[in-house]
Design an enzyme around this catalytic site. Structure first.
Site, PDB file in Angstrom:
ATOM      1  N   HIS A  76      27.222  33.082  23.184  1.00  0.00           N
ATOM      2  CA  HIS A  76      26.726  32.317  24.358  1.00  0.00           C
ATOM      3  C   HIS A  76      25.211  32.279  24.393  1.00  0.00           C
ATOM      4  O   HIS A  76      24.604  32.034  25.435  1.00  0.00           O
ATOM      5  CB  HIS A  76      27.302  32.925  25.645  1.00  0.00           C
ATOM      6  CG  HIS A  76      28.792  32.803  25.715  1.00  0.00           C
ATOM      7  ND1 HIS A  76      29.576  33.581  26.506  1.00  0.00           N
ATOM      8  CD2 HIS A  76      29.637  31.978  25.054  1.00  0.00           C
ATOM      9  CE1 HIS A  76      30.857  33.243  26.339  1.00  0.00           C
ATOM     10  NE2 HIS A  76      30.920  32.280  25.459  1.00  0.00           N
ATOM     11  N   CYS A  93       7.407  22.528  27.991  1.00  0.00           N
ATOM     12  CA  CYS A  93       7.368  22.886  26.569  1.00  0.00           C
ATOM     13  C   CYS A  93       5.922  22.800  26.083  1.00  0.00           C
ATOM     14  O   CYS A  93       5.202  21.831  26.395  1.00  0.00           O
ATOM     15  CB  CYS A  93       8.235  21.895  25.788  1.00  0.00           C
ATOM     16  SG  CYS A  93       7.962  21.924  24.001  1.00  0.00           S
ATOM     17  N   SER A 147      36.978  40.542  29.778  1.00  0.00           N
ATOM     18  CA  SER A 147      38.201  40.152  30.502  1.00  0.00           C
ATOM     19  C   SER A 147      38.892  39.008  29.771  1.00  0.00           C
ATOM     20  O   SER A 147      40.017  38.645  30.087  1.00  0.00           O
ATOM     21  CB  SER A 147      37.833  39.685  31.926  1.00  0.00           C
ATOM     22  OG  SER A 147      37.101  38.452  31.837  1.00  0.00           O
ATOM     23  N   ASN A 206      39.258  47.822  27.097  1.00  0.00           N
ATOM     24  CA  ASN A 206      38.611  47.225  28.258  1.00  0.00           C
ATOM     25  C   ASN A 206      39.058  47.911  29.544  1.00  0.00           C
ATOM     26  O   ASN A 206      40.265  48.109  29.743  1.00  0.00           O
ATOM     27  CB  ASN A 206      38.926  45.736  28.368  1.00  0.00           C
ATOM     28  CG  ASN A 206      38.087  45.090  29.486  1.00  0.00           C
ATOM     29  OD1 ASN A 206      36.877  45.229  29.521  1.00  0.00           O
ATOM     30  ND2 ASN A 206      38.760  44.466  30.443  1.00  0.00           N
TER      31      ASN A 206
HETATM   32  N1  APR Z   1      32.425  49.802  32.465  1.00  0.00           N
HETATM   33  C1  APR Z   1      33.226  49.167  31.569  1.00  0.00           C
HETATM   34  N2  APR Z   1      33.877  48.010  31.821  1.00  0.00           N
HETATM   35  C2  APR Z   1      33.726  47.483  33.046  1.00  0.00           C
HETATM   36  C3  APR Z   1      32.912  48.076  34.034  1.00  0.00           C
HETATM   37  C4  APR Z   1      32.257  49.280  33.695  1.00  0.00           C
HETATM   38  N3  APR Z   1      31.447  49.889  34.576  1.00  0.00           N
HETATM   39  N4  APR Z   1      32.970  47.301  35.138  1.00  0.00           N
HETATM   40  C5  APR Z   1      33.781  46.279  34.848  1.00  0.00           C
HETATM   41  N5  APR Z   1      34.238  46.382  33.604  1.00  0.00           N
HETATM   42  C6  APR Z   1      35.171  45.470  32.899  1.00  0.00           C
HETATM   43  C7  APR Z   1      35.803  44.494  33.845  1.00  0.00           C
HETATM   44  O1  APR Z   1      37.027  45.035  34.255  1.00  0.00           O
HETATM   45  C8  APR Z   1      36.016  43.246  33.003  1.00  0.00           C
HETATM   46  O2  APR Z   1      37.361  43.211  32.534  1.00  0.00           O
HETATM   47  O3  APR Z   1      34.417  44.684  31.973  1.00  0.00           O
HETATM   48  C9  APR Z   1      35.067  43.410  31.816  1.00  0.00           C
HETATM   49  C10 APR Z   1      33.966  42.358  31.786  1.00  0.00           C
HETATM   50  O4  APR Z   1      34.569  41.106  31.890  1.00  0.00           O
HETATM   51  P1  APR Z   1      33.666  39.865  32.398  1.00  0.00           P
HETATM   52  O5  APR Z   1      32.786  40.293  33.509  1.00  0.00           O
HETATM   53  O6  APR Z   1      34.612  38.731  32.620  1.00  0.00           O
HETATM   54  O7  APR Z   1      32.700  39.552  31.182  1.00  0.00           O
HETATM   55  P2  APR Z   1      33.023  38.705  29.887  1.00  0.00           P
HETATM   56  O8  APR Z   1      34.441  38.873  29.475  1.00  0.00           O
HETATM   57  O9  APR Z   1      31.960  39.045  28.919  1.00  0.00           O
HETATM   58  O10 APR Z   1      32.796  37.191  30.389  1.00  0.00           O
HETATM   59  C11 APR Z   1      32.830  36.213  29.368  1.00  0.00           C
HETATM   60  O11 APR Z   1      32.335  34.519  30.983  1.00  0.00           O
HETATM   61  O12 APR Z   1      31.069  34.250  32.838  1.00  0.00           O
HETATM   62  C12 APR Z   1      31.191  33.839  31.514  1.00  0.00           C
HETATM   63  O13 APR Z   1      29.606  33.222  29.901  1.00  0.00           O
HETATM   64  C13 APR Z   1      29.988  34.273  30.742  1.00  0.00           C
HETATM   65  O14 APR Z   1      29.851  35.504  28.656  1.00  0.00           O
HETATM   66  C14 APR Z   1      30.499  35.430  29.910  1.00  0.00           C
HETATM   67  C15 APR Z   1      31.970  35.067  29.744  1.00  0.00           C
HETATM   68 ZN    ZN Z   2       9.345  20.222  23.353  1.00  0.00          ZN
END
Ligand code: APR
Ligand code: ZN
Length: 282
Positions: A119, A178, A220, A244
C-alpha cells in the site's frame, strides 16, 4: 483452538521458504494504532478516498493539516520484536518475500531486505503530474515553513499518519507544490479506492507461486488487497498460517491459526528455529 508455540515452530521449520503478509497488528507495539479491533470493527474516522484527494483541494487541505501533525508519530516509531524476528527469519533464508500492508517502513528499519510495500510508503510523497519523488521529511519542512501557525501538540499517530486537528487550521493550510512542475503532491500510498500498481502485485504473486507457504501476521485481512493472497495460497494448495490477535477474513482457510498472545508466540517460535545468537543480534 488453542495452539502451542511448538506447532507454530514446527510449521516454520518444516516449510523451506515462506511468503509473509503483514498488517497493522505487527506495528501496534511500536505505538501505531491498528485500523480495526479484534472483531474486525473499524476504529477510525472515515478515511480519505483517492478520488477525493485528487479532485478536492479542501480534502487535500484537511489531509495535510492532519498529516502534518500525525507524521511525527509515525516517523519516530521504532521496530518492535516482531519486525526484528521476521528480519531474522529472512536472514535464515526462510522468507521468499515479505509483503506488508503497512506504510510505516518498520520492516525495512528492522533490517528486512525483500519487502514489498503493497500500500505504498509514508516516508515519501509523489507528484500526480510528473511522478517526482520527495522525502516526506523534506515535504514536512516545507509544510511547516508554509504553515507556522500549526503548533506541534500532542497527537495520536494513526496507521496512515493521520491525527485529529481543529477544523479552523484546515482552511488556512498552504499546501506546497511539486518542486519540479508545481503539480499536486500526494503521499506515496494507496488510498481507499486507489489501485495497487500491477508490477507490485505481480511480484507478490510470483513469490507466492514459488513459496512453500503463506504466513499472515497481524492482519484482519478485511480488505481484498491482502486477502487475495490467501485466496491464491488456497488455490495453490499451500499451507496458510495466520498469526493474529483477532478474527480474520481467512480464518476458515487457515491451516493453523494462532490468536492468544499471537505476536509474542511468533517471536518465541522464530527464536526456537533460529540459532538464538542470530535472532538476538538485531
Ligand atoms: N497487538 C497485536 N495485534 C493487534 C493489536 C495489538 N495490540 N491490536 C489489534 N490487533 C489486531 C486486530 O485484531 C486486527 O485483527 O491486528 C489486526 C490489524 O488489522 P487491521 O487494523 O485491519 O489492519 P490491516 O489488516 O493491516 O488492514 C489492511 O486496510 O485500512 C486498510 O489500507 C489499510 O493497509 C490497511 C488495510
Ligand atoms: Zn511534478
Amino acid at each position: 483452538m488453542h495452539q502451542t508455540v511448538e506447532s507454530l515452530s514446527t510449521w516454520l521449520h518444516r516449510i523451506e521458504r515462506w511468503t509473509v503478509l503483514t498488517g497493522a497488528g505487527v506495528s501496534a507495539n511500536s505505538g501505531i494504532p491498528t485500523y480495526r479491533d479484534r472483531t474486525g470493527r473499524w476504529l477510525r474516522v472515515d478515511p480519505i478516498q483517492h478520488k477525493e484527494f485528487v479532485e478536492s483541494e479542501a480534502k487535500r487541505k484537511r489531509y495535510w493539516a492532519r498529516s502534518m501533525v500525525g507524521w511525527v508519530g509515525v516517523d519516530q516509531a521504532r521496530p518492535n520484536s516482531v519486525h526484528y524476528a521476521l528480519a531474522a527469519l529472512e536472514r535464515a533464508a526462510k522468507v521468499d518475500l515479505l509483503i506488508t500492508q503497512n506504510v510505516d517502513r518498520l520492516h525495512q528499519k528492522a533490517g528486512s531486505q525483500g519487502v514489498v510495500d503493497l500500500h505504498g510508503r509514508l516516508d515519501q510523497v509523489i507528484c500526480l503530474e510528473c511522478d517526482e519523488l520527495e522525502s516526506r521529511q523534506s515535504f514536512q519542512t516545507r509544510l511547516l515553513q508554509s504553515n507556522p501557525f500549526v503548533p506541534d501538540y500532542q497527537h495520536i499517530a494513526r496507521p496512515d499518519g493521520d491525527a485529529d486537528v481543529p477544523d479552523n487550521y484546515v482552511e488556512r493550510i498552504i499546501i506546497p507544490q511539486c518542486r519540479h512542475c508545481s503539480g499536486v503532491v500526494m503521499p506515496d500510498v494507496v488510498f481507499f479506492g486507489g489501485t495497487v500498481p500491477r508490477l507490485r502485485v505481480d511480484a507478490c504473486v510470483e513469490s507466492l507461486s514459488s513459496a512453500g507457504g503463506l504466513l499472515v501476521v497481524g492482519s484482519s485481512l478485511q480488505v481484498y488487497s491482502g486477502f487475495r493472497f490467501c485466496r491464491l495460497a488456497e488455490k495453490l494448495r499451500i499451507p496458510i498460517i495466520i498469526v493474529n490477535e483477532g478474527e480474520t477474513r481467512a480464518d476458515g482457510m487457515a491451516t493453523l491459526k494462532i490468536e492468544q498472545s499471537a505476536m509474542n508466540r511468533l517471536v518465541a517460535a522464530i527464536d526456537q528455529i533460529i540459532p538464538s545468537q542470530e535472532s538476538k543480534s538485531a
